[in-house]
Design a protein around this motif. Structure first.
Motif, PDB file in Angstrom:
ATOM      1  N   ASP A 570       0.820  -1.223   0.000  1.00 19.72           N
ATOM      2  CA  ASP A 570       0.000   0.000   0.000  1.00 19.72           C
ATOM      3  C   ASP A 570       0.848   1.264   0.000  1.00 19.72           C
ATOM      4  O   ASP A 570       0.333   2.363  -0.231  1.00 19.72           O
ATOM      5  N   SER A 571       2.152   1.108   0.279  1.00 19.43           N
ATOM      6  CA  SER A 571       3.038   2.271   0.292  1.00 19.43           C
ATOM      7  C   SER A 571       3.371   2.748  -1.113  1.00 19.43           C
ATOM      8  O   SER A 571       3.906   3.846  -1.289  1.00 19.43           O
ATOM      9  N   PHE A 572       3.069   1.909  -2.113  1.00 16.55           N
ATOM     10  CA  PHE A 572       3.428   2.224  -3.490  1.00 16.55           C
ATOM     11  C   PHE A 572       2.235   2.801  -4.234  1.00 16.55           C
ATOM     12  O   PHE A 572       1.084   2.556  -3.875  1.00 16.55           O
ATOM     13  N   THR A 573       2.534   3.538  -5.274  1.00 19.24           N
ATOM     14  CA  THR A 573       1.479   4.111  -6.104  1.00 19.24           C
ATOM     15  C   THR A 573       1.928   4.101  -7.557  1.00 19.24           C
ATOM     16  O   THR A 573       3.118   3.971  -7.861  1.00 19.24           O
ATOM     17  N   ARG A 574       0.966   4.212  -8.442  1.00 19.14           N
ATOM     18  CA  ARG A 574       1.282   4.258  -9.856  1.00 19.14           C
ATOM     19  C   ARG A 574       2.144   5.480 -10.179  1.00 19.14           C
ATOM     20  O   ARG A 574       2.012   6.523  -9.550  1.00 19.14           O
ATOM     21  N   LYS A 575       2.994   5.350 -11.188  1.00 22.25           N
ATOM     22  CA  LYS A 575       3.892   6.447 -11.546  1.00 22.25           C
ATOM     23  C   LYS A 575       3.136   7.713 -11.907  1.00 22.25           C
ATOM     24  O   LYS A 575       3.548   8.804 -11.582  1.00 22.25           O
ATOM     25  N   ARG A 576       2.008   7.557 -12.580  1.00 26.76           N
ATOM     26  CA  ARG A 576       1.271   8.762 -12.970  1.00 26.76           C
ATOM     27  C   ARG A 576       0.780   9.539 -11.758  1.00 26.76           C
ATOM     28  O   ARG A 576       0.717  10.754 -11.764  1.00 26.76           O
ATOM     29  N   LYS A 577       0.442   8.787 -10.664  1.00 24.35           N
ATOM     30  CA  LYS A 577       0.032   9.478  -9.442  1.00 24.35           C
ATOM     31  C   LYS A 577       1.229  10.180  -8.813  1.00 24.35           C
ATOM     32  O   LYS A 577       1.127  11.291  -8.296  1.00 24.35           O
ATOM     33  N   PHE A 578       2.391   9.536  -8.872  1.00 28.56           N
ATOM     34  CA  PHE A 578       3.605  10.145  -8.349  1.00 28.56           C
ATOM     35  C   PHE A 578       3.897  11.466  -9.081  1.00 28.56           C
ATOM     36  O   PHE A 578       4.233  12.467  -8.473  1.00 28.56           O
ATOM     37  N   GLU A 579       3.728  11.444 -10.395  1.00 29.98           N
ATOM     38  CA  GLU A 579       3.964  12.647 -11.176  1.00 29.98           C
ATOM     39  C   GLU A 579       2.918  13.714 -10.880  1.00 29.98           C
ATOM     40  O   GLU A 579       3.179  14.908 -10.991  1.00 29.98           O
ATOM     41  N   ASN A 580       1.712  13.266 -10.501  1.00 27.37           N
ATOM     42  CA  ASN A 580       0.654  14.231 -10.205  1.00 27.37           C
ATOM     43  C   ASN A 580       0.961  15.066  -8.975  1.00 27.37           C
ATOM     44  O   ASN A 580       0.353  16.113  -8.759  1.00 27.37           O
ATOM     45  N   LEU A 581       1.903  14.590  -8.168  1.00 27.24           N
ATOM     46  CA  LEU A 581       2.285  15.366  -6.989  1.00 27.24           C
ATOM     47  C   LEU A 581       2.834  16.729  -7.388  1.00 27.24           C
ATOM     48  O   LEU A 581       2.777  17.685  -6.628  1.00 27.24           O
ATOM     49  N   SER A 582       3.374  16.815  -8.589  1.00 25.32           N
ATOM     50  CA  SER A 582       3.992  18.057  -9.033  1.00 25.32           C
ATOM     51  C   SER A 582       3.081  18.878  -9.939  1.00 25.32           C
ATOM     52  O   SER A 582       3.545  19.792 -10.600  1.00 25.32           O
TER      53      SER A 582
END
Length: 850
Positions: A570-582
């Motif tokens: 659960d600590s991981f997320t899809r890359k697109r969500k990671f990019e959405n942080l910015s």
């Protein structure tokens, strides 16, 4: 990548493999199958633990996110420009990038580092843990199969995985290299001086490059204890000559490793003198934050509780993490059901609760070494040679007591006041890294002696029973009498749980108690299982290899589930969500339309503990452990006060006209060129028309007698028309200037490391630049000729300008970086030649023996 890089990479790759697989241990020559199996097994274990990376997911760590934001300007510039910037204006008004993102072009060790860099980040960190401790155990002549098991035991200690979760990558990598570095030094003293010294240079260079000085400092403490014990035994055994030969070779190796990292070390040392960890600026009105080094409250803020040490044996002794989950069958869950709350099962899976009730302000999880490891650690006192016990036991005790920080203040005071560099580091609980290393090494060395074919198995029963009785007995006592651990009430429970949540004051202590009881029984069970396994081996009921395999399975069963409580799928997320942080907010988008240069205050985040605004803007605040001391002092004495005034005006004003006088009065924030304030990410930002701009003229200069007066005056003067300078800059300084209504000064060109201003005036002027004063790299030029400038308003730059029309340039070109690069290149060449000479002599010797 240049052809030079390609050739050097290929050579270094082959050289590394040759050294490790042919020279670390003679058995590599004839049979290296166990080592191949080790690498493959470690790879499988790492990918199994981090299965989400196979699906293309990424780990969201706070420090990783922060780094992405604070390094954005630097990365963008370096990708688009021929030069490399060593300065960023994205945080705290501006700071060097030495501790953020700095290229070290002449440290050849980077080519070796690429050997296993093809692993995804999280897998890479775990692989380094496993391989590093594996190499350490080989240096201690532990058989490969047992070394595999020992590497698993060390790597899955909870803290090692929790720091990966937090994104503390430099810390994780340094911890990983700590083990083989210590193994290399051990080899240089106890086995092969040449190979041990070469490997010391290699691993020390990697450890320094990982750039976590605090962990390196604790590694040095471990090695100092080792050196003292080796010296005493060399005197006793009349081997003092051999001892000093090893010392000399290891010191040469250390010098080469330090030299290879000179670029980072010299720049960091230079910058460190001006940060919160450096010397005082002489400010007495903020004495607590202006002393030499960090202040004691800051250093000891994260101190492990004395009783909290029990988490090494029982993970949930203090409730686990500050934010954790309970199930629907918990006391809290049952209470919610009785209150008629719907969907309690789903609710409890999503509801984070403050389960931790220890002495620290908060924690992501406990330091759990493993119940079996603690049992084997006690067993080691019966089996391991005294020479190693005399080295590791005092080190373990010292670092354990240092982790208690403010809870054991007499010792902490001694180290802060008298031990060099100790006052540069915070989070004293981090010394448990050294504690855990020593305990785990002794535990595995106990197994090494246990599986020694020459051991008298008949004498093993008593040590096994005593060690099990001590560790399992402690676990059982807390399982049966959990009240001995305390009240299970957190220091802030009463303040947090009020109104509708007041019932948590009754249910959470009971849940915390249940967590302790469950883990105490759990530890008891694993200790009994491991002790029983070893006892069966001692009675010849089990073969050696089978016992080792079963112990490995027990280690995994004990440690992995605890790690999974904190770092899991659960600590991981899809890359697109990671990019959405910015992704920019509405306020960000509006500001980004303004192409001029300015700074932003984002009130939507913790201003001085959040780097996220730095991704898009030049930030008044930020997040970094090594900000300039002068900036921190200005925050404490002026900026926070002005932010309070601004927020107060927000609360009272209903129109811009009502807030305008307050904006105009913010002398310090305006001199920092605060043009925009974000108060609602979805709304338009507040545009501050009273910001002083990138540069401006003043007509009056006040001279301050000392830092206190300068700080006082900077909060009182009209920074648009006056400035204050310290008396050390007063020589030949004109204090009053004739105004010229037609004079102009403006920023013509901006790069983070190169600023160009246009100046025009019929009279001599004093100009102030809204840029941080840091003369260890920033040089000023007029018509390509270097000119002086001074520090003004406590931390900005100012310059006396002769009448005329010309350009003013500021370039960041620190000599420390250039010098470091030269030393790194020379050291890299010397170490490479040392390896080549060693290989040549080795090959020549092999040919002669055929």
């Amino acid at each position: 990548m240049s052809i030079f890089d390609v050739l050097l990479y290929d050579f270094s790759h082959k050289l590394l493999l040759y050294l490790f697989f042919l020279h670390m241990n003679n058995k590599f020559v004839t049979n290296f199958t166990p080592h191949i199996v080790a690498v493959l097994l470690f790879t499988v274990i790492s990918f199994l633990y981090f299965k989400p990376v196979i699906e293309g997911k990424q780990l969201l760590g706070h420090d990783s996110e922060s780094w992405m934001c604070m390094a954005k300007e630097t990365i963008d510039h370096n990708e688009k420009s021929d030069d490399v910037t060593l300065w960023t204006n994205s945080m705290f008004g501006g700071m060097p990038t030495y501790q953020i993102s700095m290229q070290q072009p002449y440290n050849f060790i980077k080519y070796f580092e690429d050997v296993i860099m093809f692993y995804p980040n999280t897998v890479y960190n775990l692989m380094l843990y496993l391989l590093g401790f594996y190499v350490l155990l080989l240096a201690f002549k532990v058989k490969p199969w047992l070394a595999i098991v020992g590497a698993i035991a060390f790597s899955f200690a909870s803290y090692n995985l929790i720091i990966i979760l937090a994104g503390h990558n430099s810390k994780a990598i340094t911890i990983a290299y700590m083990a083989p570095l210590i193994g290399s030094v051990f080899m240089a003293f106890r086995q092969n001086k040449i190979i041990g010294s070469l490997l010391t240079a290699f691993f020390l260079s990697l450890a320094i490059r990982a750039n976590h000085v605090q962990i390196l400092y604790y590694t040095l403490i471990i090695l100092l204890f080792f050196g003292v014990v080796e010296f005493i035994y060399s005197l006793k055994n009349k081997e003092i000559k051999s001892f000093f030969q090893s010392v000399g070779l290891v010191l040469i190796a250390a010098l080469l490793a330090i030299g290879m990292n000179a670029t980072s070390l010299i720049t960091t040392y230079e910058y460190g003198q001006y940060t919160m960890r450096g010397n005082s600026n002489g400010l007495t009105v903020d004495a607590q934050n202006s002393q030499h080094g960090l202040n004691k409250d800051y250093i000891t803020q994260w101190s492990y509780g004395v009783d909290e040490t029990m988490t090494l044996l029982i993970p949930n002794f203090k409730g686990g993490a500050s934010a954790g989950y309970l199930d629907a069958k918990s006391e809290t869950g049952e209470k919610l059901k009785s209150m008629g709350v719907p969907n309690v099962e789903t609710m409890m899976k999503e509801m984070q609760l403050p389960l931790y009730w220890g002495d620290q302000p908060g924690t992501s999880g406990p330091v759990y070494l493993g119940a079996i490891i603690i049992f084997l650690f006690v067993l080691s006192f019966f089996l391991v040679e005294k020479r190693i016990l005399w080295w590791l036991t005092p080190m373990i005790l010292l670092t354990l007591m240092l982790s208690w920080g403010r809870n054991f203040m007499w010792l902490t005071d001694i180290f802060i006041d008298y031990i060099p560099l100790y006052n540069k580091f915070r989070t004293v609980s981090m010394t448990l890294v050294a504690t855990g290393f020593g305990i785990t090494l002794l535990a595995i060395l106990a197994l090494k002696e246990l599986f020694n074919p020459d051991i008298n198995k008949e004498k093993l029963s008593r040590p096994i029973i005593i060690s099990a009785a001590i560790t399992a007995g402690i676990s059982l006592i807390f399982a049966i009498l959990p009240g001995m651990a305390g009240s299970f009430i957190g220091a802030t429970d009463a303040q947090q749980f009020q109104g509708d949540y007041a019932f948590l004051n009754q249910t959470l202590p009971m849940d915390r108690k249940a967590m302790l009881v469950g883990d105490a029984f759990r530890s008891f069970g694993f200790i009994i299982a491991a002790a029983g396994l070893i006892w069966l081996y001692s009675k010849n009921k089990l073969k050696t290899n089978l016992t080792i395999v079963l112990l490995g399975i027990l280690f995994l069963a004990d440690l992995v589930p605890v790690c999974k409580r904190y770092l899991n799928d659960d600590s991981f997320t899809r890359k697109r969500k990671f990019e959405n942080l910015s992704q920019p907010t509405n306020a960000d988008n509006i500001i980004l339309q303004d192409k001029s240069e300015f700074r932003v205050l984002n009130a939507e985040v913790s201003i001085f503990n959040d780097a996220s605004p730095s991704y898009f803007h030049k930030n008044i605040g930020g997040y970094h452990a090594a900000k300039l001391r002068r900036y921190q002092e200005l925050i404490n004495m002026q900026i926070e006060k002005e932010i309070g005034q601004l927020f107060g005006a927000f609360g009272r004003a209903k129109t811009f006209e009502q807030i305008a006088p307050t904006l105009d009065s913010l002398g310090v924030l305006n001199m920092l060129n605060m043009k925009y304030v974000i108060y609602n990410k979805d709304a338009a930002p507040l545009n501050n028309p009273y910001a002083n701009g990138n540069a401006w003229f003043v007509n009056k200069v006040s001279i301050a007698a000392n830092a206190d007066e300068e700080m006082k005056l900077v909060g009182e003067i009209d920074t648009k028309h006056e400035l204050v300078v310290d008396k050390i800059f007063a020589q030949n300084l004109i204090t009053n200037y004739n105004p010229d209504s037609t004079a102009t000064i403006s920023l013509k060109s901006y790069k983070p490391n190169h600023l160009i201003y246009n100046f025009s005036s019929k009279t001599d002027r004093m100009a102030v630049f809204s840029e941080i004063y840091y003369d260890k790299g920033w040089n000023a030029y007029i018509n390509s000729e270097k000119v002086p400038y001074i520090r003004a308003n406590y931390l900005l730059r100012a310059m006396q300008l002769k009448a005329g029309n010309y350009e003013i340039e500021y370039k960041f070109e620190p000599l420390s970086y250039s010098l470091g690069n030269i030393i790194a290149l020379v050291s890299s060449i010397l170490l490479s030649l040392s390896f080549l000479v060693f290989l040549f002599l080795k090959l020549k010797k092999n040919k002669q023996t055929k």
